[in-house]
Motif scaffolding. Structure first.
Motif, PDB file in Angstrom:
ATOM      1  N   VAL A  32       0.839  -1.199   0.000  1.00  0.00           N
ATOM      2  CA  VAL A  32       0.000   0.000   0.000  1.00  0.00           C
ATOM      3  C   VAL A  32       0.875   1.250   0.000  1.00  0.00           C
ATOM      4  CG1 VAL A  32      -1.739   1.312   1.287  1.00  0.00           C
ATOM      5  CG2 VAL A  32      -1.952  -1.180   1.073  1.00  0.00           C
ATOM      6  N   ARG A  33       1.931   1.266   0.804  1.00  0.00           N
ATOM      7  CA  ARG A  33       2.849   2.415   0.832  1.00  0.00           C
ATOM      8  C   ARG A  33       3.448   2.638  -0.558  1.00  0.00           C
ATOM      9  NH1 ARG A  33       4.872   4.705   5.064  1.00  0.00           N
ATOM     10  NH2 ARG A  33       4.654   2.862   6.373  1.00  0.00           N
ATOM     11  N   SER A  34       3.883   1.566  -1.205  1.00  0.00           N
ATOM     12  CA  SER A  34       4.460   1.670  -2.552  1.00  0.00           C
ATOM     13  C   SER A  34       3.435   2.178  -3.554  1.00  0.00           C
ATOM     14  CB  SER A  34       4.999   0.313  -3.008  1.00  0.00           C
ATOM     15  OG  SER A  34       6.096  -0.068  -2.224  1.00  0.00           O
ATOM     16  N   THR A  35       2.195   1.718  -3.412  1.00  0.00           N
ATOM     17  CA  THR A  35       1.130   2.175  -4.302  1.00  0.00           C
ATOM     18  C   THR A  35       0.873   3.655  -4.103  1.00  0.00           C
ATOM     19  OG1 THR A  35       0.114  -0.014  -4.321  1.00  0.00           O
ATOM     20  CG2 THR A  35      -1.286   1.838  -4.960  1.00  0.00           C
ATOM     21  N   GLU A  36       0.828   4.095  -2.853  1.00  0.00           N
ATOM     22  CA  GLU A  36       0.604   5.517  -2.565  1.00  0.00           C
ATOM     23  C   GLU A  36       1.723   6.374  -3.165  1.00  0.00           C
ATOM     24  OE1 GLU A  36      -1.619   8.355  -1.575  1.00  0.00           O
ATOM     25  OE2 GLU A  36      -2.073   6.929   0.023  1.00  0.00           O
ATOM     26  N   LYS A  49      -5.528  14.676 -12.761  1.00  0.00           N
ATOM     27  CA  LYS A  49      -6.711  13.979 -13.268  1.00  0.00           C
ATOM     28  C   LYS A  49      -6.348  12.563 -13.714  1.00  0.00           C
ATOM     29  CE  LYS A  49     -10.202  14.044 -16.909  1.00  0.00           C
ATOM     30  NZ  LYS A  49     -10.688  14.765 -18.100  1.00  0.00           N
ATOM     31  N   GLU A  50      -5.317  12.437 -14.519  1.00  0.00           N
ATOM     32  CA  GLU A  50      -4.930  11.139 -15.048  1.00  0.00           C
ATOM     33  C   GLU A  50      -4.528  10.178 -13.928  1.00  0.00           C
ATOM     34  OE1 GLU A  50      -3.912  14.100 -16.145  1.00  0.00           O
ATOM     35  OE2 GLU A  50      -4.834  14.148 -18.129  1.00  0.00           O
ATOM     36  N   ALA A  51      -3.790  10.670 -12.953  1.00  0.00           N
ATOM     37  CA  ALA A  51      -3.356   9.821 -11.842  1.00  0.00           C
ATOM     38  C   ALA A  51      -4.541   9.402 -10.979  1.00  0.00           C
ATOM     39  CB  ALA A  51      -2.315  10.549 -10.992  1.00  0.00           C
ATOM     40  N   PHE A  52      -5.425  10.353 -10.677  1.00  0.00           N
ATOM     41  CA  PHE A  52      -6.576  10.012  -9.852  1.00  0.00           C
ATOM     42  C   PHE A  52      -7.490   9.003 -10.541  1.00  0.00           C
ATOM     43  CE2 PHE A  52      -5.219  13.155  -6.934  1.00  0.00           C
ATOM     44  CZ  PHE A  52      -5.873  12.895  -5.742  1.00  0.00           C
ATOM     45  N   LEU A  53      -7.617   9.092 -11.845  1.00  0.00           N
ATOM     46  CA  LEU A  53      -8.431   8.119 -12.569  1.00  0.00           C
ATOM     47  C   LEU A  53      -7.731   6.766 -12.657  1.00  0.00           C
ATOM     48  CD1 LEU A  53      -9.918  10.376 -15.385  1.00  0.00           C
ATOM     49  CD2 LEU A  53     -11.066   9.506 -13.330  1.00  0.00           C
ATOM     50  N   ALA A  54      -6.432   6.762 -12.831  1.00  0.00           N
ATOM     51  CA  ALA A  54      -5.684   5.507 -12.958  1.00  0.00           C
ATOM     52  C   ALA A  54      -5.707   4.699 -11.662  1.00  0.00           C
ATOM     53  CB  ALA A  54      -4.240   5.797 -13.360  1.00  0.00           C
ATOM     54  N   THR A 131      -6.599   8.594   2.660  1.00  0.00           N
ATOM     55  CA  THR A 131      -7.045   7.758   1.550  1.00  0.00           C
ATOM     56  C   THR A 131      -7.378   6.366   2.062  1.00  0.00           C
ATOM     57  OG1 THR A 131      -5.574   8.997   0.075  1.00  0.00           O
ATOM     58  CG2 THR A 131      -6.445   6.914  -0.756  1.00  0.00           C
ATOM     59  N   VAL A 132      -8.459   5.791   1.548  1.00  0.00           N
ATOM     60  CA  VAL A 132      -8.832   4.412   1.850  1.00  0.00           C
ATOM     61  C   VAL A 132      -8.607   3.596   0.580  1.00  0.00           C
ATOM     62  CG1 VAL A 132     -10.675   2.846   2.565  1.00  0.00           C
ATOM     63  CG2 VAL A 132     -10.541   5.160   3.544  1.00  0.00           C
ATOM     64  N   TRP A 133      -7.918   2.475   0.734  1.00  0.00           N
ATOM     65  CA  TRP A 133      -7.526   1.617  -0.386  1.00  0.00           C
ATOM     66  C   TRP A 133      -8.236   0.273  -0.309  1.00  0.00           C
ATOM     67  CZ3 TRP A 133      -4.324   3.520  -4.094  1.00  0.00           C
ATOM     68  CH2 TRP A 133      -3.639   4.699  -3.781  1.00  0.00           C
ATOM     69  N   LYS A 134      -8.539  -0.290  -1.484  1.00  0.00           N
ATOM     70  CA  LYS A 134      -9.179  -1.602  -1.561  1.00  0.00           C
ATOM     71  C   LYS A 134      -8.305  -2.529  -2.417  1.00  0.00           C
ATOM     72  CE  LYS A 134     -13.480  -3.844  -2.949  1.00  0.00           C
ATOM     73  NZ  LYS A 134     -14.787  -3.632  -3.597  1.00  0.00           N
ATOM     74  N   GLY A 139      -4.679  -8.222  -7.564  1.00  0.00           N
ATOM     75  CA  GLY A 139      -3.584  -8.035  -6.617  1.00  0.00           C
ATOM     76  C   GLY A 139      -3.150  -6.596  -6.419  1.00  0.00           C
ATOM     77  N   SER A 140      -3.637  -5.692  -7.246  1.00  0.00           N
ATOM     78  CA  SER A 140      -3.274  -4.278  -7.109  1.00  0.00           C
ATOM     79  C   SER A 140      -4.135  -3.621  -6.034  1.00  0.00           C
ATOM     80  CB  SER A 140      -3.473  -3.562  -8.447  1.00  0.00           C
ATOM     81  OG  SER A 140      -4.852  -3.495  -8.783  1.00  0.00           O
ATOM     82  N   TRP A 141      -3.812  -2.382  -5.718  1.00  0.00           N
ATOM     83  CA  TRP A 141      -4.589  -1.576  -4.776  1.00  0.00           C
ATOM     84  C   TRP A 141      -5.133  -0.361  -5.504  1.00  0.00           C
ATOM     85  CZ3 TRP A 141      -5.563  -2.984   0.215  1.00  0.00           C
ATOM     86  CH2 TRP A 141      -4.796  -4.041   0.705  1.00  0.00           C
ATOM     87  N   LYS A 142      -6.396  -0.067  -5.281  1.00  0.00           N
ATOM     88  CA  LYS A 142      -7.039   1.132  -5.845  1.00  0.00           C
ATOM     89  C   LYS A 142      -7.722   1.866  -4.695  1.00  0.00           C
ATOM     90  CE  LYS A 142      -6.525  -0.029 -10.298  1.00  0.00           C
ATOM     91  NZ  LYS A 142      -6.108   0.785 -11.390  1.00  0.00           N
ATOM     92  N   TYR A 143      -7.743   3.193  -4.799  1.00  0.00           N
ATOM     93  CA  TYR A 143      -8.412   3.922  -3.718  1.00  0.00           C
ATOM     94  C   TYR A 143      -9.921   3.879  -3.915  1.00  0.00           C
ATOM     95  CZ  TYR A 143      -9.288   8.121  -6.581  1.00  0.00           C
ATOM     96  OH  TYR A 143      -9.730   8.989  -7.526  1.00  0.00           O
TER      97      TYR A 143
END
Length: 146
Positions: A32-36, A49-54, A131-134, A139-143
């Motif tokens: 999660v830290r790496s994803t953030e 915008k692009e990052a928040f959508l990705a 931020t809350v992540w799922k 296997g990835s994490w998305k907010y």
């Protein structure tokens, strides 16, 4: 008979308990830290915008100005309506924690937003993000909440 029922019950739910608590929370926290951090890096490279959508889950929401914008389409529309120019947003997670089953996590830490208004005034705002992540099926994490 009571012992037999208890044994059968444990036999049925035991594998579920093992599944729920299998995994190393330290590994998940680092994921999660790496994803953030990757999210913040992408924002710096390609824009907010692009990052928040990705990094958004299909059901993600963002809370901006006390209003919830639900889903990627609404998130994109919110970004399209912004008038700040030369925007930069920098953030770093100071804290990461994860649910016992590894399906949800949350992060928080400092952020700094800089930009210029349409009239040329500089904007410089700092605060704390949350931020809350799922955890996703791949296997990835998305907010799910930002």
């Amino acid at each position: 008979m009571k012992l037999l029922k208890t044994s059968l019950l444990l036999g049925l739910i035991g594998p579920c308990l093992i599944t729920v608590f299998a995994g190393d929370p330290t590994t998940w926290i680092e994921e999660v830290r790496s994803t953030e951090l990757a999210f913040a890096q992408k924002a710096a490279e390609v824009g907010l915008k692009e990052a928040f959508l990705a990094y958004a889950d299909e059901q993600a929401v963002i809370n901006r100005g006390g209003r919830i914008h639900r889903g990627k389409e609404a998130i994109a529309a919110w970004f399209d309506g912004q008038t700040l120019k030369d925007v930069s947003l920098v953030w770093t997670p100071d804290f990461v924690d994860i649910s016992g089953d590894g399906t949800l996590a949350y992060t928080y830490g400092p952020f700094t937003l800089k930009g210029t208004t349409e009239s040329g005034e500089a904007v410089d705002v700092s605060g704390i993000f949350h931020t809350v992540w799922k955890h996703q099926p791949d296997g990835s994490w998305k907010y799910v909440y930002d």
